[in-house]
Design an enzyme around this catalytic site. Structure first.
Site, PDB file in Angstrom:
ATOM      1  N   SER A  90       0.795  -1.222   0.000  1.00  0.00           N
ATOM      2  CA  SER A  90       0.000   0.000   0.000  1.00  0.00           C
ATOM      3  C   SER A  90       0.831   1.278   0.000  1.00  0.00           C
ATOM      4  CB  SER A  90      -0.995   0.004   1.159  1.00  0.00           C
ATOM      5  OG  SER A  90      -0.338  -0.179   2.387  1.00  0.00           O
ATOM      6  N   HIS A 148       1.711   5.045   4.208  1.00  0.00           N
ATOM      7  CA  HIS A 148       0.803   5.639   3.220  1.00  0.00           C
ATOM      8  C   HIS A 148       1.196   7.091   2.939  1.00  0.00           C
ATOM      9  CE1 HIS A 148      -2.869   2.760   3.834  1.00  0.00           C
ATOM     10  NE2 HIS A 148      -1.750   2.114   3.550  1.00  0.00           N
TER      11      HIS A 148
END
Length: 194
Positions: A90, A148
């Site tokens: 991610s 992230h």
């Protein structure tokens, strides 16, 4: 295999292996759903990012993003003292998403199960950054919010400045490498030279 997977395919700043997991953890996932969700997002944005960067540059950016987002995660874990292992693509995928949203802020996006609600890519990026900033500040453990954010900031930086600074300046080095290989190949009658 479990010990090897945990040591080399999860990132944790308190682990004895620090460097290789920064890249390898990008290729491991907790569950099939975790992998499917990440691969769906990557697939959704892959044609846009490849058309922006080309295949070779995309691969270089994606692999670099895995390392950079993991490094940001390490820094956040060291700062907070929360040494929990993390894994998944991610952070690198956030680089891809942020790069596309930065270059095409007016593009229309939708959520997979709610296609009737559309929004601009620029607004989606702002919402994602706000969500991950809140998650990092409030100590949420839903995702690796630091990874992230690191990935998103790297993606925004790369398409704004990095391409000019890094990719375009590597051209003389690549040309010199190709000339050297061509000269060596010609001397040995097409064979490999040492």
């Amino acid at each position: 295999m479990r010990r090897i997977m945990f040591t080399y395919f999860t990132s944790d700043p308190s682990s004895r292996a620090l460097c290789s997991p920064m890249l390898l953890s990008t290729f491991s996932h907790f569950s099939l759903f975790h992998m499917a969700a990440n691969m769906y997002v990557l697939w959704s944005f892959s044609s846009s990012i490849v058309s922006l960067l080309g295949c070779e540059q995309f691969i270089a950016v994606y692999l670099s993003a895995g390392v950079i987002s993991t490094f940001v995660s390490y820094v956040a874990k060291m700062a907070t003292g929360k040494f929990e292992p993390s894994l998944g693509a991610s952070g690198a995928i956030m680089t891809v998403l942020a790069a596309v949203c930065t270059k095409m802020p007016e593009a229309k996006l939708a959520i997979i199960f709610l296609p009737m609600f559309t929004f601009t890519a620029g607004n989606a990026l702002k919402a994602i950054i706000a969500f991950d900033t809140a998650g990092l500040a409030l100590g949420w453990r839903l995702f690796d919010h630091a990874a992230h954010l690191g990935g998103a900031l790297f993606g925004m930086w790369y398409v704004t400045y990095g391409h000019e600074l890094i990719w375009k300046n590597r051209e003389p080095l690549v040309k010199a490498w190709h000339e050297m290989r061509t000269k060596n190949t010609g001397k040995g009658g097409g064979g490999r030279s040492n």
